[in-house]
Design an enzyme around this catalytic site. Structure first.
Site, PDB file in Angstrom:
ATOM      1  N   ASP A   1       0.748  -1.411   0.007  1.00  0.00           N
ATOM      2  CA  ASP A   1      -0.065   0.064   0.089  1.00  0.00           C
ATOM      3  C   ASP A   1       1.027   1.328   0.147  1.00  0.00           C
ATOM      4  O   ASP A   1       0.559   2.169  -0.849  1.00  0.00           O
ATOM      5  CB  ASP A   1      -0.997  -0.125   1.175  1.00  0.00           C
ATOM      6  CG  ASP A   1      -1.795   1.103   1.314  1.00  0.00           C
ATOM      7  OD1 ASP A   1      -3.098   1.056   0.765  1.00  0.00           O
ATOM      8  OD2 ASP A   1      -1.410   2.340   1.754  1.00  0.00           O
TER       9      ASP A   1
ATOM     10  N   ILE B   1      -5.498   2.022  -0.345  1.00  0.00           N
ATOM     11  CA  ILE B   1      -5.163   1.211  -1.556  1.00  0.00           C
ATOM     12  C   ILE B   1      -5.452  -0.283  -1.428  1.00  0.00           C
ATOM     13  O   ILE B   1      -6.251  -0.814  -2.171  1.00  0.00           O
ATOM     14  CB  ILE B   1      -4.063   1.504  -2.186  1.00  0.00           C
ATOM     15  CG1 ILE B   1      -3.823   3.231  -2.371  1.00  0.00           C
ATOM     16  CG2 ILE B   1      -3.908   0.822  -3.571  1.00  0.00           C
ATOM     17  CD1 ILE B   1      -2.421   3.661  -2.911  1.00  0.00           C
ATOM     18  N   ASP B   2      -4.945  -0.904  -0.337  1.00  0.00           N
ATOM     19  CA  ASP B   2      -5.214  -2.291  -0.030  1.00  0.00           C
ATOM     20  C   ASP B   2      -6.897  -2.379   0.132  1.00  0.00           C
ATOM     21  O   ASP B   2      -7.285  -3.514  -0.282  1.00  0.00           O
ATOM     22  CB  ASP B   2      -4.482  -2.394   1.356  1.00  0.00           C
ATOM     23  CG  ASP B   2      -3.329  -3.191   0.939  1.00  0.00           C
ATOM     24  OD1 ASP B   2      -3.003  -3.612  -0.059  1.00  0.00           O
ATOM     25  OD2 ASP B   2      -2.095  -2.934   1.842  1.00  0.00           O
ATOM     26  N   GLN B   3      -7.418  -1.534   0.982  1.00  0.00           N
ATOM     27  CA  GLN B   3      -8.675  -1.654   1.641  1.00  0.00           C
ATOM     28  C   GLN B   3      -9.670  -1.583   0.241  1.00  0.00           C
ATOM     29  O   GLN B   3     -10.388  -2.524   0.151  1.00  0.00           O
ATOM     30  CB  GLN B   3      -9.137  -0.717   2.560  1.00  0.00           C
ATOM     31  CG  GLN B   3      -8.361  -1.027   3.684  1.00  0.00           C
ATOM     32  CD  GLN B   3      -8.857  -0.749   4.878  1.00  0.00           C
ATOM     33  OE1 GLN B   3     -10.232  -1.396   5.092  1.00  0.00           O
ATOM     34  NE2 GLN B   3      -8.630   0.063   5.728  1.00  0.00           N
TER      35      GLN B   3
END
Length: 395
Positions: free
Chosen positions: A139, A167-169
């Protein structure tokens, strides 16, 4: 009955994006089998703070409603178990670097060759093609590479990482929505498909209006801190007893704010009358607003601006927002007793179907907790399980 009851998910993912996606599938009733490597398993098990060994906070946040099988996919026997699981699965998801899934025999062509109804989801850092296809995706690296980090913080300040791993989420959320769409398509065609998602494209998707502004202006926008480049006043201000966030999003709200703040003498001034004027004269506008705001406590601004429909909020700590009556009323925080970790709180899915209360289902598993149970369900006899141990496919 939950909407995904009867759907079987084979989860080869780790860390955040993939596990968040599969947790959402599990919360909707899917049966999720988390396939973890031997030894530690998902690396977030080892990220502090810990509830107990193997139950790091990040792991706890995205791994409920799953069962764990510890399997060495580098062994032929381990791959054979994974392939047997895939033959009965509806969904498989992996987050390995480019080329690794192929070496482990869990890539889309391999698994879909065993089961043409399978939906195979692959999450990567930069995609499976292009010059950066082999780069690992984290991320914070994508926050930097995508240009997102060039926008955060105050002008003249250092580079700031968003601490919520956005961004990961959002990549996990994109995978979730893509899989749901694929399930609908399978209902029409009878065939599975592939879903490909990556952090790079998710990051650019999050930047869509920032990029649109860049295309219009042709230059890098300044860092905005707590403000918004297109709105004013729209930032954190210091009240008499602490900070507040003020979000005047249109000219009607500006007039209402000025009435409450005692700024009627400037409300129609050419420098401040419409939002574009205020943005052009941001420093002067913010200075006048700050002088007004600092005369009253935060509670005054929260209460009085709420009455007239002007967005305003205290800048809460995590403890303060968890203690707020709205959080309790939402029912979003779910509680359960973990057999190995004791009482635990978690954030449920941020949507409600049919008005039903959220429930927790299965607690996040201990590493390999369900290995023998899953193998028994697959029809493995005790001698066959021992053969898997001898082959070091399982612990």
């Amino acid at each position: 009955m939950k909407p995904l009851a009867g759907i079987k998910v084979l989860d080869f993912s780790k860390v955040l994006a993939g596990p968040l996606c599969t947790q959402a599938l599990g919360d909707l009733g899917a049966e999720v089998i988390k396939v973890e490597p031997l030894n530690l398993g998902d690396e977030t098990r080892g990220w502090p703070p810990f509830r107990r060994e193997g139950l790091g906070a990040v792991f706890l946040s995205v791994n409920r409603n799953k069962r764990s099988i510890a399997l060495d996919l580098k062994t032929q026997a381990g791959r054979a178990v994974a392939h047997k699981l895939a033959r009965e699965a509806d969904i498989a998801i992996e987050t390995f670097g480019t080329g690794v899934a192929e070496r482990l025999g869990i890539d889309a062509p391999t698994l879909r060759g065993l089961n043409d109804r399978l939906i195979h989801c692959s999450i990567s850092g930069f995609g499976r093609s292009g010059p950066l296809k082999n780069m690992l995706g984290y991320d914070v690296i994508l926050q930097a590479f995508s240009g997102m980090m060039s926008l955060t913080g105050d002008e003249g300040g250092g580079y700031i990482r968003s601490p919520i791993s956005p961004i990961d989420q959002i990549t996990g959320t994109h995978a979730f929505s893509g899989i749901l769409a694929a399930l609908l398509q399978r209902g029409q065609t009878g065939k599975g498909t592939t879903v490909t998602v990556n952090l790079f494209e998710s990051a650019l998707g999050l930047l869509r209006y920032n990029l649109q502004s860049f295309w219009e202006r042709g230059e890098q926008p300044p860092k905005c801190g707590s403000t918004h480049e297109a709105l004013c006043p729209y930032r954190a201000f210091e009240a008499a007893d602490g900070p507040i966030m003020l979000g005047v999003a249109n000219d009607s709200q500006w007039r209402k704010f000025c009435a409450v703040a005692g700024l009627d003498d400037i409300v129609e001034h050419p420098k401040f009358r419409i939002n574009a004027d205020r943005v052009a004269n941001r420093a002067e506008t913010d200075a006048l607003v700050q002088k007004a705001v600092e005369k009253r406590p935060a509670a005054f601004w929260n209460d009085e601006l709420a009455k007239v429909g002007v967005p305003c909020a205290a800048i809460n700590t995590l403890r303060e927002v968890l203690a707020h009556p709205q959080t309790d009323a939402s029912g979003l925080i779910v509680k359960y007793d973990h057999p190995h970790g004791g009482p635990i709180q978690s954030v449920g899915q941020p949507f409600v179907l049919g008005g039903e209360a959220r429930d927790t289902g299965l607690p996040p598993p201990i590493h390999g907790e369900h290995t023998l149970q899953i193998l028994a369900e697959m029809g493995f006899s005790e001698p066959e399980v021992q053969q898997l141990r001898d082959a070091r496919a399982i612990a």
